[in-house]
Design an enzyme around this catalytic site. Structure first.
Site, PDB file in Angstrom:
ATOM      1  N   GLU A  44      -8.617   3.491  -5.075  1.00  0.00           N
ATOM      2  CA  GLU A  44      -9.659   4.217  -5.777  1.00  0.00           C
ATOM      3  C   GLU A  44     -10.266   3.224  -6.773  1.00  0.00           C
ATOM      4  OE1 GLU A  44      -8.445   7.753  -7.890  1.00  0.00           O
ATOM      5  OE2 GLU A  44     -10.508   8.098  -8.555  1.00  0.00           O
ATOM      6  N   ARG A  72       7.342   3.364  -4.179  1.00  0.00           N
ATOM      7  CA  ARG A  72       6.493   2.524  -5.021  1.00  0.00           C
ATOM      8  C   ARG A  72       7.268   1.336  -5.545  1.00  0.00           C
ATOM      9  NH1 ARG A  72       1.956   5.420  -6.911  1.00  0.00           N
ATOM     10  NH2 ARG A  72       1.464   4.004  -8.593  1.00  0.00           N
ATOM     11  N   LYS A  91      -2.528   2.370 -13.630  1.00  0.00           N
ATOM     12  CA  LYS A  91      -3.847   1.917 -14.074  1.00  0.00           C
ATOM     13  C   LYS A  91      -4.201   2.504 -15.434  1.00  0.00           C
ATOM     14  CE  LYS A  91      -5.550   2.791  -9.918  1.00  0.00           C
ATOM     15  NZ  LYS A  91      -6.439   3.019  -8.779  1.00  0.00           N
TER      16      LYS A  91
HETATM   17  P1  ATP Z   1      -2.029   4.000 -10.271  1.00  0.00           P
HETATM   18  O1  ATP Z   1      -0.915   4.991 -10.344  1.00  0.00           O
HETATM   19  O2  ATP Z   1      -1.699   2.658 -10.791  1.00  0.00           O
HETATM   20  O3  ATP Z   1      -3.306   4.529 -10.827  1.00  0.00           O
HETATM   21  P2  ATP Z   1      -2.846   4.717  -7.679  1.00  0.00           P
HETATM   22  O4  ATP Z   1      -1.799   5.051  -6.688  1.00  0.00           O
HETATM   23  O5  ATP Z   1      -3.582   5.820  -8.307  1.00  0.00           O
HETATM   24  O6  ATP Z   1      -2.244   3.746  -8.729  1.00  0.00           O
HETATM   25  P3  ATP Z   1      -4.799   3.885  -5.812  1.00  0.00           P
HETATM   26  O7  ATP Z   1      -6.014   3.084  -6.038  1.00  0.00           O
HETATM   27  O8  ATP Z   1      -4.946   5.318  -5.467  1.00  0.00           O
HETATM   28  O9  ATP Z   1      -3.902   3.728  -7.101  1.00  0.00           O
HETATM   29  O10 ATP Z   1      -3.843   3.156  -4.793  1.00  0.00           O
HETATM   30  C1  ATP Z   1      -4.216   2.529  -3.603  1.00  0.00           C
HETATM   31  C2  ATP Z   1      -2.986   2.358  -2.776  1.00  0.00           C
HETATM   32  O11 ATP Z   1      -2.033   1.550  -3.454  1.00  0.00           O
HETATM   33  C3  ATP Z   1      -2.321   3.690  -2.494  1.00  0.00           C
HETATM   34  O12 ATP Z   1      -1.987   3.749  -1.120  1.00  0.00           O
HETATM   35  C4  ATP Z   1      -1.101   3.673  -3.363  1.00  0.00           C
HETATM   36  O13 ATP Z   1      -0.067   4.432  -2.802  1.00  0.00           O
HETATM   37  C5  ATP Z   1      -0.771   2.182  -3.439  1.00  0.00           C
HETATM   38  N1  ATP Z   1      -0.027   1.874  -4.653  1.00  0.00           N
HETATM   39  C6  ATP Z   1      -0.409   2.101  -5.930  1.00  0.00           C
HETATM   40  N2  ATP Z   1       0.560   1.743  -6.790  1.00  0.00           N
HETATM   41  C7  ATP Z   1       1.597   1.278  -6.051  1.00  0.00           C
HETATM   42  C8  ATP Z   1       2.908   0.763  -6.362  1.00  0.00           C
HETATM   43  N3  ATP Z   1       3.346   0.663  -7.614  1.00  0.00           N
HETATM   44  N4  ATP Z   1       3.692   0.383  -5.329  1.00  0.00           N
HETATM   45  C9  ATP Z   1       3.261   0.459  -4.071  1.00  0.00           C
HETATM   46  N5  ATP Z   1       2.057   0.930  -3.711  1.00  0.00           N
HETATM   47  C10 ATP Z   1       1.222   1.345  -4.679  1.00  0.00           C
HETATM   48 MG    MG Z   2      -4.650   7.268  -7.314  1.00  0.00          MG
END
Ligand code: ATP
Ligand code: MG
Length: 553
Positions: free
Chosen positions: A33, A259, A269
Site C-alpha cells: 500500500e 511476519r 509504517k
Molecule cells: P505495516 O504494518 O508496516 O504498515 P503493511 O502490512 O500494512 O505493513 P503493506 O504495504 O500492506 O504493509 O504490505 C505489503 C506486503 O508486505 C504485504 O503482503 C504484507 O503482508 C507484507 N509485509 C509487511 N510487513 C511485513 C513483515 N514485517 N514481514 C513480512 N511481510 C510483511
Molecule cells: Mg497494510
C-alpha cells in the site's frame, strides 16, 4: 537435513501445484500500500514473492494496493519502485494499480447486489460496531439487511454518484451475522470517501475495502499464489467466498507466512512515520531506520539483505529474529567485497623527527587482502602523520599493543616507529608525539630483533583529508521496543548517532564515489554518504563495526 536455499513450505506447495497440473506457471505479486516507505519486513515479503517466481521460472507482479487515498501518495509510489529495483528484483510487465480495476470492482459489486449477496447499509460506524457482536457473542442483522435488490441497486448508484456524505452508507456482503469468524459478519465492501485519489483524481467517491479489492485484483492478474502475512489468515474464508461468488477470470489461492520481526527494531509504517514526524531521525532514509532506503544509506548491500531474508527461513509462525543475523550477513558480504582504507577518527599528530620534511614516499597497499582484482591504493608517507589518540599511551601494560612512549609499533602498510617524546597542551593532554623510524622495516622486521607489539592505522597529515564520519548504533536500546506494553518511543538509544567532524582519511578514500563501501582498517565498515559525500568534503557513514560488540559491553 540438507539446506536448500529458498526452500520453505511455500515452495513445497508450488512444487505440488506444478506437478499436479493445478497451475502451469507460478504467478505471485508484491502488493504494497503506498502509504509509507518499505522496511525490512517488506524486504522479506519481496524476497518471498519474487524469490518463488524466480526459483520456478514464474512471474511476480508489483501492484500498488491503492484503495485508501487518504494516506497514500505518489511520492511513496516512486520510492517503493526504486527500493524494489535496488534490492535487485524486476517485476513482470508494467507496475499495476488496484485503482485501475475500480470500474471492474464496481461492476462486480452490482453482480453481488443482483444475486442478493450484498446490500447498502445505513448503520453509522458506532451502531455497526454494536451490531457486529464480539468474539464470544454473535452479531445481529442490520435493519437495512432485507432491502430489495432494486432498492440496493438504486442506493449503490447514488453512493457512486456522490449523493451521500462520507460514512453515511456502506455496501456490505450478506453472509452470516452469527459466523464465529467476525470477518464473515456482513463485511464492508465499499465506503464513501470524497477524497481525491492520486491516480483516479475525483472519478470516484466510493472506495473498495481491502477485502473486496485484494482477491479480485489477484484474480484479474492471474495470480496463482497470493502470499500474505498471518494476520490475514482469518480473512481467507472471505477471500474465498468472494472468488466463489463472482465471475472472476481465475481462481487465486491465499497462503500466509509469519511476519518478520527483527529484535531492536520496529517494523510498522505508522511507528516509523512517527519517528520521522517527531524528528527522532532525519527522514525515512536515515541510516538508523529499518527502511530499505535507510539500510541503503547505511551501507547495507542488496545481496546481504537478500541473504538474510533467505537465512531466516519462511514459516507459519510469528517470532522475533535476532538482528545480529542481519548484521552478520552484512559483515560477511563487506568483508569479502569492500575495499580497505585507513581512517583516523580522533587524530593525534606524530612527527617523525628523523624524516626530512620535504620527503614523500608513495607506498602501495592492496585494496583488499585477498582480492587482487580490486587492485592497489597509493599511500603517501610523510614526516607528519596522524594516528588515533586511543592508539597512544605514555605508559601502558603489556596488553596495550599499540604505541607507548619508548616503545615500538608498526604503522599499517608502512614502517615500524618508536615514540621518543610527547608535547602537551596547557591542560596536560598529549597533543603531539615525536618519534623516529626504525630503518629498513618496510615489510621487514627490525634488524635488531625488537619486534613491535602491534599494528595501527595512520594517515599523512599533509596528504590525507579531513572527513566527517557518522557513527551509527542501533536506534533502540530495548530488544523488543514495541512489544506488549512497551512504549517504543521510551526506548530510543540516546547514543544512536555520534558525528565525528575531524576525522582524517587516506587520500584514496576522498575519491570514493557516493555509496562506495569500505572497511576502515581496525574500525569497521563504512560507506560514502549517498547524498552528502564529495571529494572536497568527504562524508562517511558507519555501516557496522568489525565484530559484534553489542553483547559484550
Ligand atoms: P505495516 O504494518 O508496516 O504498515 P503493511 O502490512 O500494512 O505493513 P503493506 O504495504 O500492506 O504493509 O504490505 C505489503 C506486503 O508486505 C504485504 O503482503 C504484507 O503482508 C507484507 N509485509 C509487511 N510487513 C511485513 C513483515 N514485517 N514481514 C513480512 N511481510 C510483511
Ligand atoms: Mg497494510
Amino acid at each position: 537435513m540438507e539446506y536448500i536455499p529458498g526452500s520453505n513450505f511455500l515452495q513445497s506447495i508450488v512444487s505440488d501445484d506444478l506437478s499436479s497440473g493445478r497451475i502451469k506457471e507460478v504467478v505471485t505479486r508484491f502488493p504494497p500500500e503506498p502509504n509509507g516507505h518499505l522496511h525490512i519486513g517488506h524486504a522479506k515479503a519481496i524476497s518471498v514473492n519474487f524469490g518463488l517466481a524466480e526459483a520456478n521460472e514464474g512471474r511476480c507482479n508489483l501492484r500498488f494496493d491503492d484503495t485508501n487515498p487518504e494516506k497514500e501518495s505518489q511520492e511513496y509510489i516512486e520510492a517503493i519502485q526504486a527500493d524494489v529495483r535496488w534490492l535487485g528484483y524486476s517485476w513482470n510487465g508494467e507496475v499495476r494499480y488496484a485503482s485501475s480495476y475500480f470500474q471492474q470492482f464496481y461492476d462486480w459489486a452490482i453482480v453481488l447486489v443482483t444475486q442478493g449477496n450484498a446490500y447498502v447499509c445505513d448503520l453509522g460506524a458506532d451502531e455497526a460496531r454494536e451490531y457486529r457482536g464480539t468474539l464470544t457473542e454473535s452479531g445481529r442483522n442490520s435493519p437495512s439487511r432485507e432491502r430489495s435488490v432494486s432498492e440496493n441497486l438504486d442506493l449503490l448508484a447514488r453512493m457512486k454518484a456522490g449523493e451521500f456524505d462520507d460514512g453515511a452508507k456502506v455496501l456490505r456482503a450478506k453472509i452470516d451475522m452469527s459466523s464465529p469468524n467476525i470477518n464473515m459478519r456482513d463485511p464492508i465492501l465499499y465506503r464513501i470517501r470524497s477524497t481525491p485519489h492520486h491516480q483516479t483524481g475525483t472519478d470516484w467517491v466510493i472506495y473498495p475495502t481491502y477485502d473486496f479489492a485484494h482477491g479480485q485484483e489477484d484474480a484479474i492478474e492471474g495470480i496463482t499464489h497470493s502470499i500474505c502475512t498471518l494476520e490475514f489468515e482469518d480473512h481467507r474464508p472471505l477471500y474465498n467466498w468472494l472468488i466463489e461468488h463472482l465471475p472472476v477470470p481465475s481462481e487465486p489461492k491465499q497462503y500466509e507466512f509469519g511476519r518478520l520481526n527483527p529484535s531492536f527494531t520496529v517494523t510498522s509504517k505508522r511507528k516509523l512515520k512517527q519517528l520521522v514526524d517527531e524528528g527522532v531521525v532525519m527522514g525515512w532514509d536515515d541510516p538508523r531506520m529499518p527502511t530499505v532506503s535507510g539500510m541503503r544509506r547505511r551501507g547495507y548491500t542488496p545481496a546481504a539483505i537478500r541473504k538474510f531474508c533467505d537465512m531466516i527461513g519462511t514459516t507459519r509462525s510469528d517470532g522475533v529474529v535476532d538482528i545480529a543475523m542481519l548484521e552478520f550477513a552484512i559483515r560477511e558480504d563487506l568483508n569479502e567485497n569492500a575495499m580497505r582504507g585507513m581512517c583516523v577518527l580522533r587524530p593525534l599528530k606524530v612527527v617523525l623527527t628523523d624524516y626530512p620534511s620535504d620527503n614523500i614516499e608513495n607506498l602501495h597497499a592492496p585494496a583488499h587482502p585477498s582480492r587482487d582484482d580490486l587492485g592497489e591504493r597509493l599511500l603517501p608517507f610523510t614526516r607528519e602523520l596522524y594516528i588515533d589518540a586511543d592508539d597512544f599511551r605514555e605508559e601502558a601494560n603489556k596488553k596495550f599493543k599499540r604505541l607507548v612512549l619508548g616503545k615500538r609499533v608498526r604503522l599499517r602498510n608502512a614502517y615500524v616507529i618508536e615514540a621518543d617524546e610527547v608535547l602537551k597542551d596547557a591542560r596536560g593532554n598529549v597533543c603531539e608525539v615525536h618519534a623516529h623510524i626504525i630503518a629498513d622495516t618496510l615489510g621487514e622486521n627490525p634488524a635488531d630483533g625488537i619486534k613491535p607489539k602491534g599494528v595501527i592505522q595512520w594517515v599523512s597529515a599533509s596528504h590525507g583529508k579531513n572527513a566527517q564520519v557518522r557513527l551509527y548504533e542501533r536506534l533502540f536500546s530495548h530488544e523488543s521496543p514495541d512489544k506488549g506494553d512497551n512504549a517504543f518511543m521510551d526506548h530510543i538509544n540516546p547514543e544512536s548517532l555520534e558525528v565525528v567532524m575531524e576525522a582524517w582519511i587516506e587520500p584514496s578514500l576522498a575519491e570514493a564515489s557516493p555509496e562506495q563501501r569500505y572497511q576502515f582498517e581496525r574500525e569497521g565498515y563504512f560507506v560514502a554518504d549517498r547524498y552528502d559525500h564529495c571529494s572536497d568534503k568527504p562524508v562517511f557513514n558507519r555501516t557496522i563495526g568489525l565484530r559484534d560488540t553489542w553483547n559484550n559491553r
